[in-house]
Design a protein around this motif. Structure first.
Motif, PDB file in Angstrom:
ATOM      1  N   ALA A  43       0.809  -1.175  -0.071  1.00 44.07           N
ATOM      2  CA  ALA A  43      -0.009   0.038  -0.110  1.00 44.07           C
ATOM      3  C   ALA A  43       0.929   1.208  -0.108  1.00 44.07           C
ATOM      4  N   LYS A  44       2.099   1.191   0.853  1.00 42.17           N
ATOM      5  CA  LYS A  44       2.763   2.221   0.959  1.00 42.17           C
ATOM      6  C   LYS A  44       3.614   2.749  -0.549  1.00 42.17           C
ATOM      7  N   GLU A  45       3.921   1.537  -1.004  1.00 43.19           N
ATOM      8  CA  GLU A  45       4.478   1.785  -2.435  1.00 43.19           C
ATOM      9  C   GLU A  45       3.683   2.047  -3.562  1.00 43.19           C
ATOM     10  N   ASN A  46       2.238   2.146  -3.291  1.00 38.17           N
ATOM     11  CA  ASN A  46       1.338   2.266  -4.252  1.00 38.17           C
ATOM     12  C   ASN A  46       1.044   1.116  -5.111  1.00 38.17           C
ATOM     13  N   ARG A  47       1.227  -0.177  -4.868  1.00 34.67           N
ATOM     14  CA  ARG A  47       1.049  -1.304  -5.568  1.00 34.67           C
ATOM     15  C   ARG A  47      -0.125  -2.122  -5.068  1.00 34.67           C
ATOM     16  N   TYR A  48      -1.105  -1.539  -4.238  1.00 32.89           N
ATOM     17  CA  TYR A  48      -2.291  -1.911  -3.767  1.00 32.89           C
ATOM     18  C   TYR A  48      -3.557  -1.195  -4.202  1.00 32.89           C
ATOM     19  N   TYR A  49      -4.533  -1.977  -4.509  1.00 30.50           N
ATOM     20  CA  TYR A  49      -5.790  -1.360  -4.909  1.00 30.50           C
ATOM     21  C   TYR A  49      -6.877  -2.318  -4.962  1.00 30.50           C
ATOM     22  N   GLY A  50      -8.136  -1.744  -5.042  1.00 32.33           N
ATOM     23  CA  GLY A  50      -9.159  -2.431  -4.998  1.00 32.33           C
ATOM     24  C   GLY A  50     -10.608  -1.896  -4.859  1.00 32.33           C
ATOM     25  N   ILE A  51     -11.725  -2.587  -4.547  1.00 31.25           N
ATOM     26  CA  ILE A  51     -13.119  -1.988  -4.636  1.00 31.25           C
ATOM     27  C   ILE A  51     -13.651  -2.400  -3.359  1.00 31.25           C
ATOM     28  N   LYS A  52     -14.230  -1.666  -2.564  1.00 31.12           N
ATOM     29  CA  LYS A  52     -14.885  -1.934  -1.402  1.00 31.12           C
ATOM     30  C   LYS A  52     -16.084  -1.937  -1.339  1.00 31.12           C
ATOM     31  N   ALA A  53     -16.926  -2.717  -0.541  1.00 24.61           N
ATOM     32  CA  ALA A  53     -18.519  -2.741  -0.590  1.00 24.61           C
ATOM     33  C   ALA A  53     -19.176  -2.271   0.718  1.00 24.61           C
ATOM     34  N   LEU A  54     -19.915  -1.455   0.859  1.00 24.11           N
ATOM     35  CA  LEU A  54     -20.247  -0.909   2.096  1.00 24.11           C
ATOM     36  C   LEU A  54     -21.697  -1.102   2.079  1.00 24.11           C
ATOM     37  N   ILE A  55     -22.192  -1.711   3.193  1.00 21.17           N
ATOM     38  CA  ILE A  55     -23.931  -1.836   3.410  1.00 21.17           C
ATOM     39  C   ILE A  55     -24.138  -1.138   4.558  1.00 21.17           C
ATOM     40  N   ASN A  56     -25.113  -0.110   4.362  1.00 21.92           N
ATOM     41  CA  ASN A  56     -25.410   0.824   5.596  1.00 21.92           C
ATOM     42  C   ASN A  56     -24.329   1.374   6.206  1.00 21.92           C
ATOM     43  N   ASN A  57     -23.174   1.788   5.245  1.00 24.51           N
ATOM     44  CA  ASN A  57     -22.016   2.269   5.883  1.00 24.51           C
ATOM     45  C   ASN A  57     -21.170   1.398   6.473  1.00 24.51           C
ATOM     46  N   GLU A  58     -21.121  -0.031   6.566  1.00 27.05           N
ATOM     47  CA  GLU A  58     -20.265  -0.794   7.091  1.00 27.05           C
ATOM     48  C   GLU A  58     -19.598  -1.824   6.068  1.00 27.05           C
ATOM     49  N   THR A  59     -18.281  -1.996   6.227  1.00 20.60           N
ATOM     50  CA  THR A  59     -17.641  -2.769   5.155  1.00 20.60           C
ATOM     51  C   THR A  59     -18.211  -4.132   5.156  1.00 20.60           C
ATOM     52  N   ALA A  60     -18.570  -4.492   4.125  1.00 18.49           N
ATOM     53  CA  ALA A  60     -19.376  -5.683   3.789  1.00 18.49           C
ATOM     54  C   ALA A  60     -18.388  -6.807   3.008  1.00 18.49           C
ATOM     55  N   GLY A  61     -17.503  -6.310   2.110  1.00 18.36           N
ATOM     56  CA  GLY A  61     -16.540  -7.091   1.424  1.00 18.36           C
ATOM     57  C   GLY A  61     -15.766  -6.045   0.742  1.00 18.36           C
ATOM     58  N   TYR A  62     -14.338  -6.836   0.057  1.00 19.88           N
ATOM     59  CA  TYR A  62     -14.012  -6.009  -0.617  1.00 19.88           C
ATOM     60  C   TYR A  62     -12.979  -7.068  -1.740  1.00 19.88           C
ATOM     61  N   PHE A  63     -12.506  -6.561  -2.967  1.00 29.31           N
ATOM     62  CA  PHE A  63     -11.831  -7.511  -3.798  1.00 29.31           C
ATOM     63  C   PHE A  63     -10.567  -6.344  -4.130  1.00 29.31           C
ATOM     64  N   SER A  64      -9.397  -7.165  -3.550  1.00 32.80           N
ATOM     65  CA  SER A  64      -8.205  -6.056  -3.791  1.00 32.80           C
ATOM     66  C   SER A  64      -7.106  -6.916  -4.538  1.00 32.80           C
ATOM     67  N   PHE A  65      -6.419  -6.080  -5.213  1.00 37.13           N
ATOM     68  CA  PHE A  65      -5.079  -6.570  -5.880  1.00 37.13           C
ATOM     69  C   PHE A  65      -3.841  -5.929  -5.630  1.00 37.13           C
ATOM     70  N   GLN A  66      -2.840  -6.466  -5.897  1.00 34.84           N
ATOM     71  CA  GLN A  66      -1.449  -6.216  -5.810  1.00 34.84           C
ATOM     72  C   GLN A  66      -0.681  -6.201  -7.470  1.00 34.84           C
ATOM     73  N   LYS A  67       0.155  -5.083  -7.617  1.00 33.55           N
ATOM     74  CA  LYS A  67       0.659  -4.904  -8.663  1.00 33.55           C
ATOM     75  C   LYS A  67       1.670  -6.131  -9.168  1.00 33.55           C
ATOM     76  N   GLY A  68       1.635  -6.496 -10.072  1.00 37.32           N
ATOM     77  CA  GLY A  68       2.643  -7.650 -10.672  1.00 37.32           C
ATOM     78  C   GLY A  68       2.033  -8.933 -10.165  1.00 37.32           C
ATOM     79  N   ILE A  69       3.396  -9.916 -10.099  1.00 38.00           N
ATOM     80  CA  ILE A  69       2.832 -11.244  -9.702  1.00 38.00           C
ATOM     81  C   ILE A  69       3.278 -11.385  -8.313  1.00 38.00           C
ATOM     82  N   VAL A  70       2.325 -11.844  -7.353  1.00 37.13           N
ATOM     83  CA  VAL A  70       2.688 -11.814  -5.971  1.00 37.13           C
ATOM     84  C   VAL A  70       2.249 -12.991  -5.399  1.00 37.13           C
ATOM     85  N   LEU A  71       2.786 -13.934  -4.974  1.00 36.23           N
ATOM     86  CA  LEU A  71       2.200 -15.002  -4.312  1.00 36.23           C
ATOM     87  C   LEU A  71       1.852 -14.772  -2.877  1.00 36.23           C
TER      88      LEU A  71
END
Ligand SMILES: [Zn+2]
Length: 190
Positions: free
Chosen positions: A42-70
């Motif tokens: 996240a600090k190196e700007n290699r982390y991003y994604g989408i967050k779902a909120l239900i009634n303003n509460e985190t319900a789920g998320y789908f995140s990625f890292q840049k490149g191939i990362v195991l």
């Protein structure tokens, strides 16, 4: 979405990271290694994604890292994946997570649709995913990942996490010594 609740989707922001790591540790892998690597990405700007909120509460998320990362360093498979992805722009799924009480509302497929759009918007042509294979052989998330594009590469590694404990990773199903496997896939999103 089939649910009647008030659902909102936002980009994952730096201030979301601590919460995401808490969920990650609770439902996916435990151990400090995960938090440290996500914070670094996240600090190196290699982390991003989408967050779902239900009634303003985190319900789920789908995140990625840049490149191939195991999940943990595994040079043999990193090399294989690099060769398979050739010269494409490829990012890796960090996590697709729906908090248990918000499941069965179609949230994961909605997150997948939006995540695919986000990849395309960023010029990412393929994504890599390490899909969790339970010790009983079931691969619950396979369908949803494969709904996002064409499978270009697929390799089941039944003992993928055998060295994970060396990195302090703890499996929520098996505990310290993880008997789960991984299905490594590269999906073309175009
Ligand atoms: Zn396990």
């Amino acid at each position: 979405m089939t649910c009647t609740e008030n659902v909102e989707f936002t980009e994952i922001l730096p201030e979301d990271i601590d919460e995401l790591i808490r969920y990650y540790e609770q439902y996916l892998n435990g151990g400090d290694f995960i938090g440290t690597s996500i914070r670094k990405a996240a600090k190196e700007n290699r982390y991003y994604g989408i967050k779902a909120l239900i009634n303003n509460e985190t319900a789920g998320y789908f995140s990625f890292q840049k490149g191939i990362v195991l999940t943990y360093p595994y040079p043999k498979y990193e090399e294989e994946l690099r060769i398979a992805s050739k010269d494409s722009v490829i990012d890796t799924v960090d996590a697709l997570m729906v908090i248990p009480r918000f499941r069965r509302k179609g949230l994961a497929s909605e997150l997948a649709k939006r995540a695919r759009k986000e990849l395309i918007k960023r010029g990412v042509t393929q994504y890599m995913v390490e899909i969790w294979m339970y010790p009983d052989g079931s691969i619950p998330a396979k369908k949803i990942y494969e709904s996002m594009g064409r499978v270009l590469y697929s390799k089941a590694v039944p003992d993928f996490y055998k060295y994970a404990h060396e990195y302090g990773l703890v499996c929520p199903v098996c505990g310290k010594i993880c008997k789960c496997g991984a299905l490594l896939e590269i999906i073309d999103v175009n």
